[in-house]
Structure formats: structure tokens, C-alpha cells
Write a protein that holds these residues in place. Structure first.
Motif, PDB file in Angstrom:
ATOM      1  N   GLU A 187      39.027 -65.901  87.741  1.00 12.68           N
ATOM      2  CA  GLU A 187      40.272 -66.466  88.273  1.00 12.68           C
ATOM      3  C   GLU A 187      40.240 -67.989  88.257  1.00 12.68           C
ATOM      4  N   SER A 216      36.800 -59.333  81.569  1.00 20.05           N
ATOM      5  CA  SER A 216      38.056 -58.595  81.722  1.00 20.05           C
ATOM      6  C   SER A 216      38.958 -58.815  80.509  1.00 20.05           C
ATOM      7  N   ARG A 217      39.955 -57.946  80.385  1.00 19.95           N
ATOM      8  CA  ARG A 217      40.902 -58.077  79.270  1.00 19.95           C
ATOM      9  C   ARG A 217      41.684 -59.380  79.372  1.00 19.95           C
ATOM     10  N   GLU A 218      42.053 -59.760  80.616  1.00 21.52           N
ATOM     11  CA  GLU A 218      42.785 -61.011  80.811  1.00 21.52           C
ATOM     12  C   GLU A 218      41.941 -62.209  80.350  1.00 21.52           C
ATOM     13  N   GLN A 221      41.876 -62.364  76.520  1.00 23.12           N
ATOM     14  CA  GLN A 221      43.134 -62.881  75.974  1.00 23.12           C
ATOM     15  C   GLN A 221      43.196 -64.402  76.124  1.00 23.12           C
TER      16      GLN A 221
END
Length: 626
Positions: A187, A216-218, A221
């Protein structure tokens, strides 16, 4: 900010378009920090094999102590511990963070045995300090001035800690997977990702691979977007980033995979030997199919850099080609370059390199022509590395010989058996490898079967409690294939293991057991036949005609042991259902078994048998016609 090689890692705060203290990232509340801290304690204690200590003991052991010179007990000057709240400028905040990282790294790597404590409390104090160190790393997330480069540095620190020893590696794994640290770290970093340069971006992916933790996928990306199609990455950065994907067995998106290939082919990039071997290893590991253009570009780079490759790289190349099968263009000239480089460096090869390479070459025997000179050099190198052999390597070697149709010399076979019987401690021969390892030597050395049978039986008896159903079947199959009659003691142990695992056998495994017993002409006890028949009826839907015909042939070899009516009904039914695919061997076996057992088949079955015989009579071998 620069690393030790003076590579710029992060754009200075003075050039930011927003405040360093990013307003849309909120600090973790005190209550959530307390919960995370408790999870860290539990995770580290579980990794160390201990329960979490009592709160009062933790507070007593973790309290810093000052001596008369104003130095903390851990060796850090008390005057240097500046409170973060007193820092005003971003530069001062970064200075405090750097100092905190240095202090934390010293704490992780300090030799706790130097502490003046008795041996009984040393282990507990070391665990306390480890917990405190992880908690401190988590607290850094909320310090003023924590930025993208701090996040990269945190990840690199965890990699170095995990490589120190197995205990710390487990602790790091639990810290990352069982606490909210990684989620909070992600984050914090995602909004700042565009500010990182290619060197830092590739380092992040390399760290994830080294830690064996999938982001994570986020995050992926955001990483892909920040990498800007890898246009500014150098050869080392491309290799490091791609290696992270391969280590995690995680395929990049189609767009990112295409970007990796395009960057490799760029005129601005001149890949070194490490980049060349890493690229192919990742493509082979992930079963990625490259374009023809990339294959050609890679092959050209390989020919140019192969002379600089070490044996591990050469083995990695040929093993990766095997994994990609025929989807990668590798011309005869490149194969010749590989062979010459391999022979030039073969004295530096490990046993794993030798076995892996030979198995890969055998699997691609149409591409690689192995001369007698190559095989002689390979066998000579095998002899020098025999003491480092393991059961996987020994199994791969005989699998390769089988594929190549190569018969090794008597001296090689003697050395191979030394490697199996003497070099490898019994505990290092796994249950899965036991039957196949011995079958390797039994297949090529018939005269050595009897001398090695006793050792096989003793290892089987020792490892049978850990064996699954397939391993029990494989052990009996190896004996049947070698025509080796085991002792009564072996069968007593085997039958007992069969009864204990009777509910786990499949139809194919049941037919394999019956084939081996028939091959050895053994009439098993009534209890075994009753159990086998019950399991046969239970798994009847999973049988096919070749399995049933093999079992029927074994019944005929077991001193005329007559199968049950349900068995015969299934045989007739499956023959009728599979008439179009029945083989000459199955047809001759089943007719021979009828005669051996004195059973007259029904007319309907014989009519079907003759129809099949007329259709495939030209495929019958002389022995089958007999």
C-alpha cells in the motif's frame, strides 16, 4: 539516493511534484499496530518452534539498557537515537531512516553468542531480539520520511536475513505471509512506484523471487505500468526481473512477456552469458512459447556468449530446451557450440549438471548427435563425481541411457552400483526412488541382481511405513520385471502393508500387483486374494480390457487359481466394448489363460474373438500365434 555501485535508485525529494509525506497514505492506528505486533510475535515463535513468551518476560528482556558511557546494550550510542518527532526537514527524516536501517541490520546479523548470558537463557534472548527486530521493521512503515527507496531497502534486508540460516528463513516467510506487513508495504509503495528507476524496479522483482513470496495482482499491475515496457532496463535488470517471475513460477502477462522479448532483441542491449541463460531458463520453467524472431535473436546471443558460460549455465540451457520441446528453434550450429563448450568445461561439472544434461540430450536426440567421444568423456567425468551422487541423478542417468539405447560399459555399471549401494546413505534413497533405482541396475546387470536383492529388501523394510500405494506397487513391479524372487520375509512385510492401505489402490495399481505376482509365479495367501477380489469389484468401473486381460493371465500362472464370476463377467463385457482397439497381445493372452485354467469361454465371446483376429491377424507376432 545511490547504491554501493553509484546507481541512482530514487529521484530526490526536491524534484517531487507532491509532498514527500504523501497525504493519501494514512498511518496505521495504534490499535492495528498492536495487533500486527502480536502476530509478529506468534509467527516468529512458531518459526523457532516455541510458544510466545509471557508479556512480562518479553518486556524484561527487550528493554534497552544503558551503561555509564551512554551506549545502548546493543552497541549503538544513545545520543544517536534521535526521535523522529524532532526531525523537521525531509533530508533529516531520511537521515534518521538510514540510521534506523543500519541499526536494524546490525541487530539482525549480530552474533548473539557474544552476549554475557548463560547458555540456558541465550536461545530465549536470541528469539526475543529477533521478535524485536521484526517489530522494528514494521514500525519503520509509519516513520516520517518513509519513501519508495525505504521500501526497496526493507525488501533487500529481508532477503539478506533469510539467507543467513534456515531458522531465519522460516521466520521471514512467516513474517511475510502471516502478518499484515506485506499488505501495508504494498500500500505504501504502489503510489510511489513511478518514481523508481529500472534498477530499483528489477531489484524488487528479484527480491520477491529470492523470498519465494508472490506479490499481489495490484502490485504487479503497478510494477508493469512503472516499468514502461522495459524500455530503459539494461541486460542485468532484465535478467533479474525475469528471474523473479521464473523463481515464483508466475507467468508475466502477454504484454509484459512480449516486452521482455522485445527488450532482449533491442540494439541497445548486448546480453551477457548470464542474461542469455536466465532468459531461456525462465521460458523453460514457465513453459512459455517464444516467437521465431526471439528464438533467432537468442540463438545468435548464445553462440556469442557460450564460451563464457559455466557448467551450471550450460546445463540450464539444455534442460530448458528440453522443457520447451520443439517450440524453440535451436540449429545444428548452436548444438555444436554447446557440445564443444560442454566438453571443454566437463571437468568442472557437478553430478547434477552431468545427469541433467545427459537426460536433456537424450530427450532431444534428434537435435544433438552424441558421439562416442562425448559419451566416453561423460562417463569419465561421472567417475570423478561419483561421491556427490544422489538418487535423482542416478535415476536420470539410466533413464537417459534407456532413451538413447546406450549400453554402458561393465566398469560404469560397477561404479553406478557403488553409487547406489555405498555412496548414498539408506535414508537418502526416497520411497519414490527405491524401486526405480534398483530396477536401473537390474536391467543392465543381470548377474548383479541376486547380490543386491538383500540390500533392496532391507531398505524396503525400513521405508515401508512411509510408502504410499504406488510405491508398494513399484517395488513389486521391479522384482517382477527383473524375475527376482524375494524372500518370505519380504512378502510378509509387503502383504501387511497392502492390507493397511487396501482402500487406497486404484484399478491400474491392482492390475499391476496381479501382473507382478503372476510374473513371479507366486500363489498369494487366501486373505490377499479375498481382499484383492473385493477391491476389484469396488474399482470395477475403472478397469479397461488390457488391465483385466493382464490379471487373467496372472491367474493362469498362479497354479490354476480360478477368478470369480464377477471378474469373468467384466472381462466379457469389456472385450465386447473395446473390440475396435484390442491388441494382438491382449487377444493371445486371454485365449492362453482360458486354456491354462481349463475354462471354456461362451460362444458369443469366441465369435467376437474371431472377428477381431481376422481384422488384426497381420499384427500378431510369432510368439503370439504360437
Amino acid at each position: 539516493t545511490m547504491d554501493s555501485n553509484r546507481n541512482v535508485l530514487f529521484i530526490p525529494a526536491s524534484t517531487w511534484s507532491v509532498s514527500p509525506q504523501t497525504p493519501h497514505i494514512t498511518k496505521t492506528s495504534d490499535s492495528s499496530s498492536k495487533v500486527i505486533s502480536q502476530k509478529v510475535t506468534r509467527s516468529i515463535m512458531m518459526a523457532s518452534g516455541n510458544k510466545a513468551q509471557k508479556p512480562e518476560a518479553k518486556q524484561r528482556n527487550s528493554s534497552p539498557k544503558r551503561n555509564s558511557t551512554g551506549v545502548e546494550a546493543n552497541g549503538v550510542p544513545a545520543s544517536s537515537l534521535v526521535s523522529a518527532a524532532e526531525v523537521k526537514s525531509p533530508r533529516e527524516q531520511r537521515g534518521v531512516l538510514i540510521h534506523k536501517f543500519e541499526e536494524l541490520e546490525n541487530e539482525f546479523f549480530r552474533d548473539n553468542r557474544q552476549d554475557p548470558v548463560d547458555a540456558e537463557n541465550a536461545s530465549q534472548i536470541m528469539k526475543d531480539k529477533r521478535i524485536k527486530s521484526f517489530e522494528s521493521l514494521l514500525e519503520l512503515l509509519n516513520m516520517p520520511g518513509y519513501d519508495a527507496i525505504s521500501a526497496v531497502r526493507s525488501l533487500k534486508l529481508l532477503v539478506r536475513v533469510s539467507r543467513k540460516n534456515a531458522g531465519l528463513s522460516r521466520a521471514v516467510q512467516r513474517f511475510l505471509t502471516e502478518t499484515e506487513y506485506l499488505a501495508l508495504w504494498t500500500e505504501k509503495l504502489i503510489p510511489l512506484m513511478p518514481l523508481l528507476n529500472p534498477f530499483a524496479l528489477s531489484s524488487i522483482m528479484h527480491c520477491f523471487g529470492a523470498l519465494r513470496v508472490c506479490p499481489s495482482r495490484e502490485f504487479l499491475q503497478a510494477w508493469e505500468q512503472a516499468s514502461r515496457e522495459l524500455k530503459d532496463f539494461d541486460a542485468q535488470g532484465l535478467a533479474n526481473a525475469l528471474w523473479g517471475f521464473g523463481r515464483l513460477h508466475m507467468k508475466p502477462s502477454d504484454e509484459l512477456a512480449a516486452a521482455f522479448c522485445k527488450a532482449f532483441q533491442s540494439e541497445a542491449i548486448e546480453p551477457d552469458h548470464k542474461t542469455v541463460s536466465t532468459y531461456l531458463w525462465v521460458f523453460g520453467t514457465l513453459r512459455m512459447i517464444p516467437s521465431t524472431e526471439f528464438s533467432k535473436a537468442w540463438t545468435i546471443s548464445f553462440k556469442r556468449t557460450a564460451g563464457s558460460m559455466i557448467m551450471a549455465d550450460l546445463a540450464k540451457v539444455v534442460d530448458s530446451l528440453r522443457r520447451m520441446e520443439a517450440s524453440f528453434e535451436f540449429d545444428a550450429e548452436a548444438a555444436g557450440v554447446w557440445t564443444n563448450c560442454f566438453l571443454s568445461n566437463i571437468s568442472y561439472a557437478s553430478m547434477d549438471d552431468l545427469a541433467k544434461s545427459l537426460y536433456a540430450l537424450a530427450s532431444m536426440k534428434d537435435r544433438f548427435q552424441l558421439s562416442s567421444k562425448f559419451m566416453d568423456a561423460w562417463c569419465e567425468a561421472f567417475e570423478t563425481k561419483l561421491r556427490s551422487a544422489d538418487q535423482k541423478s542416478l535415476r536420470q542417468i539410466f533413464s537417459a541411457f534407456d532413451i538413447l539405447g546406450y549400453t554402458p560399459s561393465e566398469r560404469f555399471l560397477q561404479l553406478w552400483q557403488i553409487g547406489l549401494d555405498d555412496t548414498i546413505p539408506p535414508v537418502h534413497v526416497s520411497e519414490q526412488a527405491l524401486a526405480h533405482s534398483y530396477w536401473g541396475i537390474w536391467k543392465f546387470r543381470k548377474w548383479a541382481r541376486e547380490p543386491s536383492l538383500a540390500l533392496f529388501e532391507s531398505r524396503f523394510a525400513r521405508q515401508v511405513p512411509q510408502m504410499a500405494a504406488q510405491e508398494l506397487v513399484d517395488s513389486l513391479w521391479a522384482l517382477g520385471k527383473a524375475d527376482l524372487m524375494p524372500s518370505d520375509a519380504f512378502f510378509k512385510v509387503w502383504y501387511r502393508a497392502f492390507e493397511q492401505q487396501q482402500e487406497t489402490f486404484s484399478s491400474q495399481q491392482l492390475s499391476g500387483i496381479m501382473w507382478a505376482l503372476g510374473r513371479l509365479k507366486i500363489c498369494p495367501p487366501k486373505q490377499f486374494i479375498d481382499t484383492w477380489s473385493r477391491l476389484f469389484e469396488k474399482e470395477a468401473e475403472g478397469f479397461i480390457f488390457p488391465h483385466v486381460s493382464m490379471c487373467f493371465l496372472s491367474f493362469g500362472r498362479m497354479n490354476g487359481l480360478v477368478p470369480s464370476k464377477s471378474f469373468m463377467d467384466l472381462l466379457y463385457r469389456l472385450f465386447e466394448a473395446e473390440m475396435e482397439s484390442v491388441s494382438s497381445q491382449n487377444m493371445s493372452n486371454v485365449l492362453h489363460s482360458f486354456a491354462t485354467l481349463g475354462i471354456t469361454p461362451p460362444d458369443s465371446f469366441m465369435d467376437q474373438w474371431f472377428v477381431c483376429f481376422k481384422r488384426i491377424s497381420a499384427t500378431f507376432m510369432p510368439q503370439e500365434l504360437a
